[in-house]
Design a protein around this motif. Structure first.
Motif, mmCIF file in Angstrom:
data_model
loop_
_atom_site.group_PDB
_atom_site.id
_atom_site.type_symbol
_atom_site.label_atom_id
_atom_site.label_comp_id
_atom_site.label_asym_id
_atom_site.label_seq_id
_atom_site.Cartn_x
_atom_site.Cartn_y
_atom_site.Cartn_z
ATOM 1 N N UNK A 54 0.826 -1.204 0.000
ATOM 2 C CA UNK A 54 0.000 0.000 0.000
ATOM 3 C C UNK A 54 0.867 1.263 0.000
ATOM 4 N N UNK A 55 1.951 1.242 0.778
ATOM 5 C CA UNK A 55 2.853 2.404 0.776
ATOM 6 C C UNK A 55 3.467 2.626 -0.598
ATOM 7 N N UNK A 56 3.610 1.550 -1.344
ATOM 8 C CA UNK A 56 4.160 1.660 -2.693
ATOM 9 C C UNK A 56 3.092 2.066 -3.706
ATOM 10 N N UNK A 85 2.687 -7.124 -12.829
ATOM 11 C CA UNK A 85 1.983 -5.898 -13.222
ATOM 12 C C UNK A 85 2.247 -4.776 -12.222
ATOM 13 N N UNK A 86 2.192 -5.092 -10.946
ATOM 14 C CA UNK A 86 2.420 -4.077 -9.922
ATOM 15 C C UNK A 86 3.870 -3.593 -9.941
ATOM 16 N N UNK A 87 4.797 -4.523 -10.164
ATOM 17 C CA UNK A 87 6.211 -4.137 -10.255
ATOM 18 C C UNK A 87 6.423 -3.173 -11.412
ATOM 19 N N UNK A 88 5.796 -3.433 -12.550
ATOM 20 C CA UNK A 88 5.949 -2.556 -13.711
ATOM 21 C C UNK A 88 5.372 -1.169 -13.413
ATOM 22 N N UNK A 89 4.221 -1.116 -12.767
ATOM 23 C CA UNK A 89 3.641 0.176 -12.399
ATOM 24 C C UNK A 89 4.582 0.938 -11.470
ATOM 25 N N UNK A 90 5.168 0.222 -10.521
ATOM 26 C CA UNK A 90 6.107 0.864 -9.592
ATOM 27 C C UNK A 90 7.361 1.351 -10.309
ATOM 28 N N UNK A 93 6.421 4.527 -11.984
ATOM 29 C CA UNK A 93 6.334 5.600 -10.991
ATOM 30 C C UNK A 93 7.724 6.051 -10.559
ATOM 31 N N UNK A 94 8.626 5.087 -10.375
ATOM 32 C CA UNK A 94 9.992 5.420 -9.965
ATOM 33 C C UNK A 94 10.670 6.276 -11.031
ATOM 34 N N UNK A 95 10.434 5.963 -12.285
ATOM 35 C CA UNK A 95 11.029 6.751 -13.370
ATOM 36 C C UNK A 95 10.459 8.164 -13.366
ATOM 37 N N UNK A 96 9.145 8.285 -13.154
ATOM 38 C CA UNK A 96 8.534 9.613 -13.075
ATOM 39 C C UNK A 96 9.101 10.392 -11.893
ATOM 40 N N UNK A 97 9.266 9.725 -10.768
ATOM 41 C CA UNK A 97 9.843 10.396 -9.596
ATOM 42 C C UNK A 97 11.281 10.825 -9.862
ATOM 43 N N UNK A 98 12.038 9.975 -10.520
ATOM 44 C CA UNK A 98 13.427 10.298 -10.839
ATOM 45 C C UNK A 98 13.488 11.566 -11.691
ATOM 46 N N UNK A 99 12.635 11.633 -12.718
ATOM 47 C CA UNK A 99 12.610 12.813 -13.583
ATOM 48 C C UNK A 99 12.175 14.060 -12.819
#
Length: 119
Positions: A54-56, A85-90, A93-99
């Motif tokens: 949930x935190x992720x 599927x959840x790993x790919x979404x994360x 999200x990680x890439x968006x956060x990095x940018x």
């Protein structure tokens, strides 16, 4: 462990723990002879897993399906696919956060340069 102890340990309200159990997000928690929840190691493991997911940002619906399949001891391929599927979404999200962090770093550096020039 009592619900209060688990609530404190995992920093989740008792109401949230009850809700998670009611909707099937965590399997039914064993109860003592008085009907009070007695979180054993397995139940605490589920709470830990669900809190992490949930935190992720993993959606409740995906977790409910996953837990349901686990309880029924079926759907190995589907369970794996849910996690993929959840790993790919994360990862997205990680890439968006990095940018976003890179952009913020740039802006902060820009302001730092302006402040130094002004001094």
């Amino acid at each position: 462990m009592t619900i209060g102890e688990v609530s404190e340990k995992f920093e989740i309200t008792a109401d949230t723990l009850r809700y998670y159990e009611r909707i099937g997000l965590i399997p039914p928690v064993p109860r003592n002879k008085n009907g009070i929840r007695n979180f054993d190691e397995t139940a605490c493991g589920w709470v830990s897993f669900v809190k992490c997911m949930r935190l992720a940002g993993v959606q409740i619906e995906a977790l409910i399906e996953y837990v349901s399949l686990m309880q029924a001891n079926t759907g190995l391929e589907r369970r794996r696919n849910i996690l993929i599927e959840q790993r790919e979404k994360l990862r997205q999200q990680a890439e968006h956060l990095k940018l976003t962090i890179e952009r913020l770093d740039y802006k902060i550096e820009h302001y730092q340069e302006l402040i130094l020039k002004k001094s």
